[in-house]
Design a protein around this motif. Structure first.
Motif, mmCIF file in Angstrom:
data_model
loop_
_atom_site.group_PDB
_atom_site.id
_atom_site.type_symbol
_atom_site.label_atom_id
_atom_site.label_comp_id
_atom_site.label_asym_id
_atom_site.label_seq_id
_atom_site.Cartn_x
_atom_site.Cartn_y
_atom_site.Cartn_z
ATOM 1 N N MET A 1 0.861 -1.178 0.000
ATOM 2 C CA MET A 1 0.000 0.000 0.000
ATOM 3 C C MET A 1 0.901 1.234 0.000
ATOM 4 S SD MET A 1 -3.114 0.733 2.658
ATOM 5 C CE MET A 1 -4.253 2.030 2.291
ATOM 6 N N PRO A 2 0.680 2.170 -0.899
ATOM 7 C CA PRO A 2 1.504 3.385 -0.946
ATOM 8 C C PRO A 2 1.391 4.183 0.358
ATOM 9 C CG PRO A 2 0.214 3.166 -2.949
ATOM 10 C CD PRO A 2 -0.270 2.111 -2.005
ATOM 11 N N PRO A 3 2.445 4.932 0.691
ATOM 12 C CA PRO A 3 2.465 5.640 1.978
ATOM 13 C C PRO A 3 1.338 6.661 2.166
ATOM 14 C CG PRO A 3 4.656 5.644 0.961
ATOM 15 C CD PRO A 3 3.717 5.042 -0.020
ATOM 16 N N ALA A 4 1.000 7.426 1.148
ATOM 17 C CA ALA A 4 -0.005 8.487 1.329
ATOM 18 C C ALA A 4 -1.389 7.930 1.677
ATOM 19 C CB ALA A 4 -0.063 9.383 0.097
ATOM 20 N N PRO A 5 -1.923 6.957 0.923
ATOM 21 C CA PRO A 5 -3.232 6.419 1.323
ATOM 22 C C PRO A 5 -3.196 5.715 2.678
ATOM 23 C CG PRO A 5 -2.753 5.827 -0.947
ATOM 24 C CD PRO A 5 -1.508 6.435 -0.376
ATOM 25 N N ALA A 6 -2.093 5.025 2.977
ATOM 26 C CA ALA A 6 -1.976 4.353 4.277
ATOM 27 C C ALA A 6 -1.949 5.375 5.409
ATOM 28 C CB ALA A 6 -0.724 3.475 4.308
ATOM 29 N N ALA A 7 -1.200 6.447 5.232
ATOM 30 C CA ALA A 7 -1.125 7.490 6.258
ATOM 31 C C ALA A 7 -2.468 8.180 6.437
ATOM 32 C CB ALA A 7 -0.048 8.508 5.895
ATOM 33 N N THR A 8 -3.145 8.451 5.327
ATOM 34 C CA THR A 8 -4.460 9.089 5.396
ATOM 35 C C THR A 8 -5.452 8.189 6.121
ATOM 36 O OG1 THR A 8 -4.045 10.311 3.359
ATOM 37 C CG2 THR A 8 -6.357 10.034 4.024
ATOM 38 N N ALA A 9 -5.526 6.933 5.699
ATOM 39 C CA ALA A 9 -6.456 5.995 6.325
ATOM 40 C C ALA A 9 -6.122 5.814 7.802
ATOM 41 C CB ALA A 9 -6.427 4.655 5.600
ATOM 42 N N GLY A 10 -4.841 5.729 8.128
ATOM 43 C CA GLY A 10 -4.436 5.571 9.528
ATOM 44 C C GLY A 10 -4.808 6.783 10.369
ATOM 45 N N ALA A 11 -4.542 7.970 9.863
ATOM 46 C CA ALA A 11 -4.885 9.186 10.607
ATOM 47 C C ALA A 11 -6.392 9.293 10.833
ATOM 48 C CB ALA A 11 -4.366 10.416 9.860
ATOM 49 N N VAL A 12 -7.166 9.043 9.792
ATOM 50 C CA VAL A 12 -8.624 9.117 9.922
ATOM 51 C C VAL A 12 -9.122 8.050 10.897
ATOM 52 C CG1 VAL A 12 -10.817 8.894 8.673
ATOM 53 C CG2 VAL A 12 -8.933 10.183 7.656
ATOM 54 N N THR A 13 -8.540 6.870 10.832
ATOM 55 C CA THR A 13 -8.931 5.788 11.743
ATOM 56 C C THR A 13 -8.700 6.179 13.193
ATOM 57 O OG1 THR A 13 -8.511 4.081 10.094
ATOM 58 C CG2 THR A 13 -8.447 3.389 12.397
ATOM 59 N N PHE A 14 -7.549 6.770 13.496
ATOM 60 C CA PHE A 14 -7.260 7.144 14.879
ATOM 61 C C PHE A 14 -8.081 8.346 15.344
ATOM 62 C CE2 PHE A 14 -3.346 4.522 14.283
ATOM 63 C CZ PHE A 14 -3.637 3.598 15.284
ATOM 64 N N VAL A 15 -8.420 9.255 14.447
ATOM 65 C CA VAL A 15 -9.351 10.339 14.797
ATOM 66 C C VAL A 15 -10.715 9.740 15.145
ATOM 67 C CG1 VAL A 15 -10.653 12.302 13.870
ATOM 68 C CG2 VAL A 15 -8.176 12.166 13.520
ATOM 69 N N TRP A 16 -11.175 8.821 14.315
ATOM 70 C CA TRP A 16 -12.451 8.138 14.540
ATOM 71 C C TRP A 16 -12.427 7.423 15.893
ATOM 72 C CZ3 TRP A 16 -14.529 4.165 10.418
ATOM 73 C CH2 TRP A 16 -15.804 3.715 10.789
ATOM 74 N N LEU A 60 -16.252 9.597 8.155
ATOM 75 C CA LEU A 60 -14.931 9.025 8.387
ATOM 76 C C LEU A 60 -14.828 7.616 7.798
ATOM 77 C CD1 LEU A 60 -14.301 10.239 12.054
ATOM 78 C CD2 LEU A 60 -13.385 11.199 9.932
ATOM 79 N N ALA A 61 -15.898 6.832 7.891
ATOM 80 C CA ALA A 61 -15.898 5.481 7.314
ATOM 81 C C ALA A 61 -15.707 5.542 5.806
ATOM 82 C CB ALA A 61 -17.196 4.757 7.666
ATOM 83 N N VAL A 62 -16.370 6.485 5.163
ATOM 84 C CA VAL A 62 -16.219 6.646 3.713
ATOM 85 C C VAL A 62 -14.787 7.073 3.386
ATOM 86 C CG1 VAL A 62 -16.939 8.050 1.726
ATOM 87 C CG2 VAL A 62 -18.664 7.080 3.263
ATOM 88 N N ALA A 63 -14.235 7.977 4.192
ATOM 89 C CA ALA A 63 -12.863 8.439 3.943
ATOM 90 C C ALA A 63 -11.859 7.286 4.100
ATOM 91 C CB ALA A 63 -12.512 9.576 4.891
ATOM 92 N N VAL A 64 -12.016 6.480 5.142
ATOM 93 C CA VAL A 64 -11.109 5.342 5.336
ATOM 94 C C VAL A 64 -11.265 4.353 4.191
ATOM 95 C CG1 VAL A 64 -10.592 3.334 6.789
ATOM 96 C CG2 VAL A 64 -10.957 5.561 7.840
ATOM 97 N N ALA A 65 -12.503 4.032 3.844
ATOM 98 C CA ALA A 65 -12.751 3.070 2.768
ATOM 99 C C ALA A 65 -12.164 3.563 1.442
ATOM 100 C CB ALA A 65 -14.243 2.802 2.623
ATOM 101 N N ALA A 69 -9.236 1.717 -0.548
ATOM 102 C CA ALA A 69 -9.492 1.271 -1.926
ATOM 103 C C ALA A 69 -8.474 1.869 -2.892
ATOM 104 C CB ALA A 69 -10.905 1.653 -2.350
ATOM 105 N N LEU A 70 -8.178 3.144 -2.733
ATOM 106 C CA LEU A 70 -7.218 3.805 -3.628
ATOM 107 C C LEU A 70 -5.797 3.311 -3.404
ATOM 108 C CD1 LEU A 70 -8.532 7.479 -3.509
ATOM 109 C CD2 LEU A 70 -8.669 5.866 -5.432
ATOM 110 N N GLY A 71 -5.524 2.831 -2.194
ATOM 111 C CA GLY A 71 -4.173 2.409 -1.862
ATOM 112 C C GLY A 71 -3.886 0.960 -2.143
ATOM 113 N N ASP A 72 -4.842 0.243 -2.734
ATOM 114 C CA ASP A 72 -4.625 -1.169 -3.047
ATOM 115 C C ASP A 72 -4.102 -1.907 -1.811
ATOM 116 O OD1 ASP A 72 -4.719 -3.399 -4.731
ATOM 117 O OD2 ASP A 72 -2.605 -3.164 -5.293
ATOM 118 N N ALA A 73 -4.902 -1.838 -0.731
ATOM 119 C CA ALA A 73 -4.495 -2.361 0.574
ATOM 120 C C ALA A 73 -4.474 -3.880 0.599
ATOM 121 C CB ALA A 73 -5.449 -1.841 1.644
ATOM 122 N N PRO A 74 -3.687 -4.450 1.504
ATOM 123 C CA PRO A 74 -3.683 -5.907 1.672
ATOM 124 C C PRO A 74 -5.034 -6.384 2.220
ATOM 125 C CG PRO A 74 -2.138 -4.856 3.206
ATOM 126 C CD PRO A 74 -2.707 -3.786 2.340
ATOM 127 N N ALA A 75 -5.280 -7.674 2.070
ATOM 128 C CA ALA A 75 -6.571 -8.262 2.442
ATOM 129 C C ALA A 75 -6.917 -8.024 3.909
ATOM 130 C CB ALA A 75 -6.573 -9.757 2.136
#
Length: 142
Positions: A1-16, A60-65, A69-75
């Protein structure tokens, strides 16, 4: 997973996660201990607060999803994202309507016994918080 989508998803997840912990596990139980707060007043405040929290959670759920999705995350990340979203949907579609109907009755002056629906909501909230922790940690390690 590229760093930017992972960082974005991680930050949003921890805010949530922070919002869930602050509102559900701190504010909600404490408001009923405040002097002068009656059950109807506490229910009225709770409905407003949880309506706002749930609306923000949906965004936030939509933002994480989207980031996952954009970051081609692992399963594993995809599965945790789906689990968190499913828990939120269960709260919003199944438990919240029952709680709203019951609080309508209490606010109309009806005296009712303690609700078991609150326990369902709390159980889902605990599971959701755990899933958010797992998702956030997994996003830090991708």
């Amino acid at each position: 997973m590229p760093p930017a989508p992972a960082a974005t998803a991680g930050a949003v997840t921890f805010v949530w996660l922070g919002m869930v912990l602050a509102i559900s596990f701190l504010e909600a139980p404490l408001k009923f201990r405040a002097p002068g707060v009656t059950i109807p007043v506490g229910l009225g405040i709770g409905r407003l607060v949880f309506r706002a929290l749930n609306a923000v959670e949906a965004v936030l759920a939509v933002a994480v999803a989207a980031a996952v999705a954009l970051g081609d995350a692992p399963a594993g990340v995809v599965g945790l994202t789906a689990a968190v979203a499913a828990l939120l949907v269960a709260q919003l579609a199944v438990v919240r309507p029952r709680l709203n109907r019951r609080s309508d009755r209490v606010l109309a002056g009806e005296e009712l016994p303690r609700s078991r629906s609150h326990l369902s909501y709390v159980a889902l909230e605990v599971l959701k918080a755990g899933a958010l922790v797992a998702l956030g940690v997994s996003l830090l390690t991708v």
